[in-house]
Design a protein around this motif. Sequence first.
Motif, PDB file in Angstrom:
ATOM      1  N   GLY A 114       0.830  -1.201   0.000  1.00  0.00           N
ATOM      2  CA  GLY A 114       0.000   0.000   0.000  1.00  0.00           C
ATOM      3  C   GLY A 114       0.861   1.245   0.000  1.00  0.00           C
ATOM      4  N   PRO A 115       0.209   2.417  -0.019  1.00  0.00           N
ATOM      5  CA  PRO A 115      -1.229   2.656  -0.123  1.00  0.00           C
ATOM      6  C   PRO A 115      -1.755   2.320  -1.534  1.00  0.00           C
ATOM      7  CG  PRO A 115      -0.050   4.730  -0.147  1.00  0.00           C
ATOM      8  CD  PRO A 115       0.964   3.670   0.129  1.00  0.00           C
ATOM      9  N   LEU A 116      -2.820   1.511  -1.570  1.00  0.00           N
ATOM     10  CA  LEU A 116      -3.347   0.981  -2.819  1.00  0.00           C
ATOM     11  C   LEU A 116      -4.864   1.044  -2.787  1.00  0.00           C
ATOM     12  CD1 LEU A 116      -3.079  -0.658  -5.492  1.00  0.00           C
ATOM     13  CD2 LEU A 116      -3.090  -2.722  -4.066  1.00  0.00           C
ATOM     14  N   TYR A 117      -5.447   1.506  -3.889  1.00  0.00           N
ATOM     15  CA  TYR A 117      -6.903   1.584  -3.988  1.00  0.00           C
ATOM     16  C   TYR A 117      -7.372   0.979  -5.306  1.00  0.00           C
ATOM     17  CZ  TYR A 117     -11.659   3.367  -4.241  1.00  0.00           C
ATOM     18  OH  TYR A 117     -13.028   3.460  -4.343  1.00  0.00           O
ATOM     19  N   VAL A 118      -8.381   0.129  -5.223  1.00  0.00           N
ATOM     20  CA  VAL A 118      -9.065  -0.411  -6.394  1.00  0.00           C
ATOM     21  C   VAL A 118     -10.552  -0.146  -6.190  1.00  0.00           C
ATOM     22  CG1 VAL A 118      -9.498  -2.440  -7.835  1.00  0.00           C
ATOM     23  CG2 VAL A 118      -7.328  -2.235  -6.586  1.00  0.00           C
ATOM     24  N   PRO A 119     -11.245   0.447  -7.153  1.00  0.00           N
ATOM     25  CA  PRO A 119     -12.661   0.764  -6.967  1.00  0.00           C
ATOM     26  C   PRO A 119     -13.526  -0.485  -7.028  1.00  0.00           C
ATOM     27  CG  PRO A 119     -12.041   1.224  -9.220  1.00  0.00           C
ATOM     28  CD  PRO A 119     -10.772   0.807  -8.505  1.00  0.00           C
ATOM     29  N   PRO A 120     -14.781  -0.405  -6.602  1.00  0.00           N
ATOM     30  CA  PRO A 120     -15.658  -1.582  -6.675  1.00  0.00           C
ATOM     31  C   PRO A 120     -16.027  -1.960  -8.103  1.00  0.00           C
ATOM     32  CG  PRO A 120     -16.895   0.345  -5.964  1.00  0.00           C
ATOM     33  CD  PRO A 120     -15.448   0.737  -5.958  1.00  0.00           C
ATOM     34  N   VAL A 121     -15.749  -1.083  -9.067  1.00  0.00           N
ATOM     35  CA  VAL A 121     -16.088  -1.342 -10.473  1.00  0.00           C
ATOM     36  C   VAL A 121     -14.871  -1.152 -11.368  1.00  0.00           C
ATOM     37  CG1 VAL A 121     -18.570  -0.911 -10.405  1.00  0.00           C
ATOM     38  CG2 VAL A 121     -16.992   1.028 -10.521  1.00  0.00           C
ATOM     39  N   PRO A 122     -13.805  -1.947 -11.192  1.00  0.00           N
ATOM     40  CA  PRO A 122     -12.628  -1.776 -12.042  1.00  0.00           C
ATOM     41  C   PRO A 122     -12.809  -2.333 -13.441  1.00  0.00           C
ATOM     42  CG  PRO A 122     -12.294  -3.616 -10.562  1.00  0.00           C
ATOM     43  CD  PRO A 122     -13.596  -2.984 -10.169  1.00  0.00           C
ATOM     44  N   GLY A 168     -14.572 -13.996   3.470  1.00  0.00           N
ATOM     45  CA  GLY A 168     -15.044 -13.744   4.821  1.00  0.00           C
ATOM     46  C   GLY A 168     -15.315 -12.269   5.035  1.00  0.00           C
ATOM     47  N   VAL A 169     -16.254 -11.967   5.924  1.00  0.00           N
ATOM     48  CA  VAL A 169     -16.553 -10.581   6.273  1.00  0.00           C
ATOM     49  C   VAL A 169     -16.549 -10.441   7.789  1.00  0.00           C
ATOM     50  CG1 VAL A 169     -19.069 -10.983   6.203  1.00  0.00           C
ATOM     51  CG2 VAL A 169     -18.182  -8.656   5.997  1.00  0.00           C
ATOM     52  N   THR A 170     -15.992  -9.347   8.263  1.00  0.00           N
ATOM     53  CA  THR A 170     -15.938  -9.085   9.689  1.00  0.00           C
ATOM     54  C   THR A 170     -15.802  -7.590   9.904  1.00  0.00           C
ATOM     55  OG1 THR A 170     -14.866  -9.729  11.767  1.00  0.00           O
ATOM     56  CG2 THR A 170     -13.420  -9.296   9.896  1.00  0.00           C
ATOM     57  N   ARG A 171     -15.662  -7.200  11.151  1.00  0.00           N
ATOM     58  CA  ARG A 171     -15.366  -5.813  11.496  1.00  0.00           C
ATOM     59  C   ARG A 171     -13.857  -5.586  11.469  1.00  0.00           C
ATOM     60  NH1 ARG A 171     -19.901  -2.748  10.957  1.00  0.00           N
ATOM     61  NH2 ARG A 171     -21.555  -3.305  12.431  1.00  0.00           N
ATOM     62  N   ARG A 172     -13.473  -4.325  11.431  1.00  0.00           N
ATOM     63  CA  ARG A 172     -12.062  -3.967  11.244  1.00  0.00           C
ATOM     64  C   ARG A 172     -11.153  -4.541  12.332  1.00  0.00           C
ATOM     65  NH1 ARG A 172      -9.467   0.251   8.408  1.00  0.00           N
ATOM     66  NH2 ARG A 172      -7.423   0.760   9.244  1.00  0.00           N
ATOM     67  N   LEU A 220      -8.379  -2.385   0.068  1.00  0.00           N
ATOM     68  CA  LEU A 220      -8.855  -3.504  -0.739  1.00  0.00           C
ATOM     69  C   LEU A 220      -9.987  -4.270  -0.071  1.00  0.00           C
ATOM     70  CD1 LEU A 220      -5.511  -5.021  -2.106  1.00  0.00           C
ATOM     71  CD2 LEU A 220      -7.109  -3.501  -3.295  1.00  0.00           C
ATOM     72  N   SER A 221      -9.946  -4.376   1.247  1.00  0.00           N
ATOM     73  CA  SER A 221     -10.961  -5.155   1.952  1.00  0.00           C
ATOM     74  C   SER A 221     -12.300  -4.429   2.038  1.00  0.00           C
ATOM     75  CB  SER A 221     -10.488  -5.514   3.369  1.00  0.00           C
ATOM     76  OG  SER A 221     -10.192  -4.353   4.105  1.00  0.00           O
ATOM     77  N   ARG A 222     -12.344  -3.178   1.651  1.00  0.00           N
ATOM     78  CA  ARG A 222     -13.625  -2.471   1.623  1.00  0.00           C
ATOM     79  C   ARG A 222     -14.557  -3.081   0.578  1.00  0.00           C
ATOM     80  NH1 ARG A 222     -15.500   2.478   3.383  1.00  0.00           N
ATOM     81  NH2 ARG A 222     -13.461   2.898   4.294  1.00  0.00           N
ATOM     82  N   TYR A 223     -13.977  -3.532  -0.538  1.00  0.00           N
ATOM     83  CA  TYR A 223     -14.784  -4.067  -1.636  1.00  0.00           C
ATOM     84  C   TYR A 223     -14.456  -5.527  -1.952  1.00  0.00           C
ATOM     85  CZ  TYR A 223     -14.678   1.015  -2.462  1.00  0.00           C
ATOM     86  OH  TYR A 223     -14.715   2.387  -2.329  1.00  0.00           O
ATOM     87  N   MET A 224     -13.733  -6.205  -1.058  1.00  0.00           N
ATOM     88  CA  MET A 224     -13.398  -7.611  -1.267  1.00  0.00           C
ATOM     89  C   MET A 224     -12.570  -7.786  -2.538  1.00  0.00           C
ATOM     90  SD  MET A 224     -15.961 -10.875  -1.508  1.00  0.00           S
ATOM     91  CE  MET A 224     -17.192 -10.209  -0.413  1.00  0.00           C
ATOM     92  N   GLY A 234      -4.020 -20.836   1.634  1.00  0.00           N
ATOM     93  CA  GLY A 234      -3.934 -20.135   2.916  1.00  0.00           C
ATOM     94  C   GLY A 234      -4.398 -18.698   2.885  1.00  0.00           C
ATOM     95  N   THR A 235      -5.037 -18.277   1.797  1.00  0.00           N
ATOM     96  CA  THR A 235      -5.515 -16.900   1.700  1.00  0.00           C
ATOM     97  C   THR A 235      -7.030 -16.852   1.758  1.00  0.00           C
ATOM     98  OG1 THR A 235      -5.705 -16.869  -0.723  1.00  0.00           O
ATOM     99  CG2 THR A 235      -3.557 -16.296   0.234  1.00  0.00           C
ATOM    100  N   THR A 236      -7.540 -15.672   2.013  1.00  0.00           N
ATOM    101  CA  THR A 236      -8.955 -15.386   1.871  1.00  0.00           C
ATOM    102  C   THR A 236      -9.081 -14.052   1.165  1.00  0.00           C
ATOM    103  OG1 THR A 236     -11.098 -15.286   3.016  1.00  0.00           O
ATOM    104  CG2 THR A 236      -9.224 -14.183   4.076  1.00  0.00           C
ATOM    105  N   ARG A 237     -10.296 -13.721   0.745  1.00  0.00           N
ATOM    106  CA  ARG A 237     -10.549 -12.451   0.058  1.00  0.00           C
ATOM    107  C   ARG A 237     -11.473 -11.652   0.973  1.00  0.00           C
ATOM    108  NH1 ARG A 237     -13.337 -13.485  -5.418  1.00  0.00           N
ATOM    109  NH2 ARG A 237     -15.147 -13.609  -4.085  1.00  0.00           N
ATOM    110  N   PRO A 238     -10.908 -10.958   1.960  1.00  0.00           N
ATOM    111  CA  PRO A 238     -11.727 -10.432   3.044  1.00  0.00           C
ATOM    112  C   PRO A 238     -12.516  -9.180   2.689  1.00  0.00           C
ATOM    113  CG  PRO A 238      -9.447  -9.786   3.349  1.00  0.00           C
ATOM    114  CD  PRO A 238      -9.475 -10.700   2.161  1.00  0.00           C
ATOM    115  N   GLN A 239     -13.610  -9.023   3.408  1.00  0.00           N
ATOM    116  CA  GLN A 239     -14.340  -7.761   3.420  1.00  0.00           C
ATOM    117  C   GLN A 239     -14.404  -7.270   4.860  1.00  0.00           C
ATOM    118  OE1 GLN A 239     -18.512  -7.854   2.439  1.00  0.00           O
ATOM    119  NE2 GLN A 239     -18.738  -5.657   2.639  1.00  0.00           N
ATOM    120  N   VAL A 240     -14.107  -6.011   5.048  1.00  0.00           N
ATOM    121  CA  VAL A 240     -14.281  -5.363   6.344  1.00  0.00           C
ATOM    122  C   VAL A 240     -15.496  -4.455   6.247  1.00  0.00           C
ATOM    123  CG1 VAL A 240     -13.316  -3.690   7.961  1.00  0.00           C
ATOM    124  CG2 VAL A 240     -11.879  -5.509   7.045  1.00  0.00           C
TER     125      VAL A 240
END
Length: 559
Positions: free
Chosen positions: A314-322, A436-440, A453-457, A479-485
Motif C-alpha cells: 500500500g497505499p493501494l486503492y481499487v474501486p468496486p467497479v474496475p 469472509g466478512v468481519t469488522r475492522r 482492498l478489503s472495503r470491496y473484497m 492459505g488466503t482469503t478475500r476479506p471484506q471489512v
Amino acid sequence: MWILGVNAPPTGWHDSAACLIDQDGRIVAFSEEERLNRRRHSLYRKPMSAARFVLAQAGLTPADIDVVALGWDSEQLYPRRFASDADFLAYAVGLDFGPRTPEVVRVPHHQAHAASSFYASPFRKAGVLVIDGHGENESSTVWTYEDGAEPRLERSWQRTASLGYAYDAASTWLGFSFLNAGKTMGLAAYGRAAGLATESLVDLTADDFRMAVAPLTEHHGTATADEIKEQYDTVVGRWRARYTEIAGADGPTAPEDALADDPKAVLVAYTAQRVVEETVTHLAALTRKAAGVEELCLSGGVALNCSTNGTLPGPLYVPPVPHDAGVALGAAWTVRPPRHHTTPLSPYQGTDIHGPDHTGRPPAPDTTGLLRTDLDTDTLTTLLMDGRIGAVAQGRAEVGPRALCRRSIIAVPDTAEVNTRVNRVKNREQWRPFAGVTRRDYGARLWEQQEHLSRYMLGAARATDLGREVAPGVVHIDGTTRPQVLHGDEAPAVGAVLDTLARRGAPPVLLNTSFNDKGEPIVNTAADAVAAFRAMDLDFLVLGDDLYRKPGRTGGDRR
C-alpha cells in the motif's frame, strides 16, 4: 447540468452500464444492465434499462440530460458508422432524448478506467495503473492524477503486450469463457499451494517488460474494431499454443468440477497467474516512480485479480467497479470530476430492495407459502450459529461484481465443510473458494491487513493461525482469503449479526458470497431475491426488515 455516463455497444459490448452524476460530480445512481435485464454480462445489449433506472432516481427524463459520456472512442473503432450523434445514441443507449440531442463526449477507454479509480479513491494525488484486455490502442497505461490538474498519460503498452489476452487464453484453454477469469484465479491457488515451478513468460527490464508470447508482427498505432479482433485472435491463439506446449495437452483431461485434481489444468492456471503477478508488480513500481508518490490506484479488468492485488504494498486503492462497467462512471467523471472526494466511494449506488427499478415501480415479490416474521437480530444470529445458510437483500444494491452484504449469501464459516455446502447451494464447482466478512478490529486478527482492498473484497490476504482456526470455511487452499471489512451500518443486518456474535463470545466473522444461482447475475429487486430463495437450497431470507423461512426449516438444528 446532468451527465449520463455509459458503457454501451458497439464499443462496450459486455458489462454495459449507466451512471448519472450532477454538476458537482455527485453520483445519483449507478447500475449495470445485467442487474435489471437478468442476463449476465449483458453481451451486446445496450444499457437501456440501467439508463432508465438512474434517470428515475433523479426524477428526470432523457430530455433533461445535457451530456452523454461514453467510456470509449467509438469514432476510432467504428469510423463513419453513425451519421450523427442522435443516430449513435439511438443505437447505443436506446432512449428517445427528444428534439435536443445531448452532447456526446467520447472518452478514451483507459482514461475512463483511470478516472473511475482515482476519483473514487481518498487520494489527492496518485499514480494510476490501468490494465485490461485492450482499450482503443493499448493494453496497459500509466497515469498521474491530481486534484485540480489535468490527468497526465505517462506510459502505454500496445495491445499485443496484453496481460488480459494472456489470461483469456488460459481461461479458454481451461474450458471457461474469458468472462470467467475468476475461476482461473481460484484454480491457480492450487498451483501456489503445491509450490509448482512455472516457466517465466515475461521479460522484465528496468523500465519495461516484454511478453515471451507475441505475434510475429507487432501492431502499433490506431486500429478499427475489426482489426483489433483480428489481433486478439492472433495473440490469444499464440498464448493458447504456448500453454498447450507447457501442459503437453490442448485442454484439461478432467471435467470442470474436478479441475483442481488435474495437474495440467492447475499448471496452466498458475502459469497465467504468475505472468500477471510478476508484470503487475513491476508496473506498479513504475507507476509510483512516474507519479512521484506512493499512492497507487488500479483499474481495468485485470484489477479484479484479487490474488495479484493482495501481493502489492500500500497505499493501494481499487474501486468496486474496475471492470468495463466502471467506465460509465469514469467517463462521466472525466466530463465533471467530483469537487470533493475525501473518502472511498460507497458501492451502494444501485436499486433499493423495495424501491422502483427501471420500470418506475417496485416489482412485488410473491411470498405465498413462505413464513414471515419481523427481522430480529438475535433470531437471525441463532439461525447462523446453528449452521443455517441464508441470504440477505437489504437497501440499495452494490455496484460491481462483488456482493458486499446487501445482496449476499451468508453462513458461519467455522468448519471447512461449510464451503462444500455453500458451493452446493450455489451449484458451483467444489474447488472454488469463498470470502469472509468481519469488522475492522477483528479482521486485524484474522488476516493480513489491507487499508482499502478489503472495503470491496478486492484483495487476497493470507490468513493468520487464528483465521484458519475460527474461519476455515473461508480460507482457500493456498492459505488466503478475500476479506471484506464492514464499516458502521453499511449493511445493517450483517453488521448487527457480527456485533451480536461478538457479544455472545463467538468469532464475529461470516462467509459472504454473492446471492445468485449458477449463471445468473446477483439479485437486484425483492422479486429477484424471493425467486432465487425459492430456487436455491437456502434456509432463510432477510428481505428488508422481514425474515422469511421455508416450511419445515424453522428449527435450529445444524444441517
